[in-house]
Design a protein around this motif. Structure first.
Motif, PDB file in Angstrom:
ATOM      1  N   ALA A  44       0.835  -1.099  -0.023  1.00 16.35           N
ATOM      2  CA  ALA A  44      -0.060   0.158   0.052  1.00 16.35           C
ATOM      3  C   ALA A  44       1.032   1.070  -0.033  1.00 16.35           C
ATOM      4  O   ALA A  44       1.959   1.505   0.497  1.00 16.35           O
ATOM      5  N   VAL A  45       0.232   2.321  -0.803  1.00 13.25           N
ATOM      6  CA  VAL A  45       1.166   3.713  -0.764  1.00 13.25           C
ATOM      7  C   VAL A  45      -0.040   4.446  -0.245  1.00 13.25           C
ATOM      8  O   VAL A  45      -0.796   5.031  -0.795  1.00 13.25           O
ATOM      9  N   LEU A  46       0.412   4.951   1.170  1.00 16.19           N
ATOM     10  CA  LEU A  46      -0.832   5.562   1.768  1.00 16.19           C
ATOM     11  C   LEU A  46      -0.272   7.247   1.819  1.00 16.19           C
ATOM     12  O   LEU A  46       0.675   7.182   2.629  1.00 16.19           O
ATOM     13  N   SER A  47      -0.768   8.023   1.440  1.00 19.73           N
ATOM     14  CA  SER A  47      -0.432   9.591   1.347  1.00 19.73           C
ATOM     15  C   SER A  47      -1.145   9.820   2.563  1.00 19.73           C
ATOM     16  O   SER A  47      -2.522   9.976   2.713  1.00 19.73           O
ATOM     17  N   TYR A  48      -0.391  10.436   3.690  1.00 24.60           N
ATOM     18  CA  TYR A  48      -1.123  10.833   4.867  1.00 24.60           C
ATOM     19  C   TYR A  48      -2.648  11.857   4.745  1.00 24.60           C
ATOM     20  O   TYR A  48      -3.380  11.457   5.452  1.00 24.60           O
ATOM     21  N   TRP A  49      -2.455  12.456   3.518  1.00 21.69           N
ATOM     22  CA  TRP A  49      -3.488  13.429   3.671  1.00 21.69           C
ATOM     23  C   TRP A  49      -4.771  12.467   3.053  1.00 21.69           C
ATOM     24  O   TRP A  49      -5.791  13.165   2.877  1.00 21.69           O
ATOM     25  N   GLU A  50      -4.491  11.272   2.562  1.00 23.01           N
ATOM     26  CA  GLU A  50      -5.700  10.792   2.106  1.00 23.01           C
ATOM     27  C   GLU A  50      -6.637  10.332   3.208  1.00 23.01           C
ATOM     28  O   GLU A  50      -7.820   9.805   2.983  1.00 23.01           O
ATOM     29  N   CYS A  51      -6.047  10.422   4.406  1.00 20.95           N
ATOM     30  CA  CYS A  51      -6.905  10.087   5.672  1.00 20.95           C
ATOM     31  C   CYS A  51      -7.624  11.420   6.157  1.00 20.95           C
ATOM     32  O   CYS A  51      -8.376  11.193   7.247  1.00 20.95           O
ATOM     33  N   ILE A  52      -7.358  12.391   5.462  1.00 22.35           N
ATOM     34  CA  ILE A  52      -8.088  13.654   5.790  1.00 22.35           C
ATOM     35  C   ILE A  52      -9.699  13.747   5.796  1.00 22.35           C
ATOM     36  O   ILE A  52     -10.388  14.113   6.709  1.00 22.35           O
ATOM     37  N   ASP A  53     -10.195  12.905   4.700  1.00 20.02           N
ATOM     38  CA  ASP A  53     -11.646  12.838   4.838  1.00 20.02           C
ATOM     39  C   ASP A  53     -12.252  12.217   6.306  1.00 20.02           C
ATOM     40  O   ASP A  53     -13.141  12.726   6.826  1.00 20.02           O
TER      41      ASP A  53
END
Ligand SMILES: [Zn+2]
Length: 257
Positions: A142-151
């Motif tokens: 997985a490549v998770l950019s931390y701002w993808e968790c912003i929602d």
């Protein structure tokens, strides 16, 4: 009971024992100019902090091995401003592929790259495709950019500005992590800040997927004007993001068992 472990502190015997079940978590940073207010390691600092915090938060449920952060990313668009050490696109994709291949050879079957830099998104996805789809490794990536968790953070009742690059968002996060690294904001520095306030003139949508010639050089290398950092807001944001990333890790764990 699972706990978080630090890759560099372990022996080969330790890692042989852990690798089959643990999730390898590697922060992806960058070393690049962040305007006149913020340090070049901004993205690395944020990604490393969030990886450490989220690994601690899941430590009772999920075995995580925290890998060393990669301090260089794809930052070619920042080279004109100086203060940048970049890996070109091909090199960066190959670096991430080599890291994934190495972890696979070391027995890991699950890997999360926790990304802190926008330029790493596309090559990160390419590396994941290469590892899993082309090389057919027995490795979930997985490549998770931390701002993808912003929602998730916003849904939890947090109002938040767009992350951007080297603007008020990152200034608040860095002021919470190490206030001494944020250049002071005040009447005596207003002139310097005014001079730096030539932000990138594109929407978030364009910033994500569209490449325009001269887009970055036409700006001063920041997405929004420097502002007085808010360490309290930054600290609350780091808490909320850490919790959201921890939830992501739990879901990834459940999906890849
Ligand atoms: Zn940044």
């Amino acid at each position: 009971m699972p706990s978080e472990s630090i890759f560099g502190d372990l022996t080969r015997d330790d890692l042989r024992e852990l690798s089959a079940d643990a999730i390898a978590l590697m922060p992806l940073g960058a070393t690049e100019q962040h305007g006149r207010q913020l340090p070049a390691s901004t993205d690395s600092m944020i990604a490393t902090h969030l990886a450490e915090r989220s690994a601690q938060l899941v430590s009772e449920q999920v075995q995580v091995v925290l890998c060393p952060a990669l301090p260089f990313g794809f930052s070619e668009h920042h080279l004109p401003f100086g203060a940048t050490i970049s890996l070109d696109n091909d090199t960066y994709i190959r670096a991430l592929t080599s890291i994934g291949r190495s972890l696979s050879r070391s027995g890991f079957k699950r890997l999360i790259f926790l990304n802190g830099h926008g330029g790493n998104v596309a090559p990160g996805a390419a590396a994941a495709d290469r590892l899993v789809t082309e090389l057919e490794l027995d490795l979930a990536v997985a490549v998770l950019s931390y701002w993808e968790c912003i929602d998730d953070v916003v849904r939890a009742g947090f109002s938040m500005p767009s992350p951007g690059h080297a603007g008020s968002f990152e200034a608040s996060l860095i002021s919470a992590l190490d206030a001494d690294l944020v250049r002071p904001y005040g009447a005596d520095t207003q002139e310097v800040l005014d001079d730096a306030a030539r932000p990138l003139n594109v929407s978030d949508h364009l910033l994500g997927t569209t490449r325009l010639p001269n887009m970055w050089p036409a700006s001063d290398g920041v997405t929004d004007a420097p502002a007085e950092p808010d360490p309290k807001f930054g600290s609350q944001l780091l808490d909320a993001l850490s919790a959201a990333i921890a939830e992501y890790i739990r879901n990834f764990d459940a999906a890849t068992r």
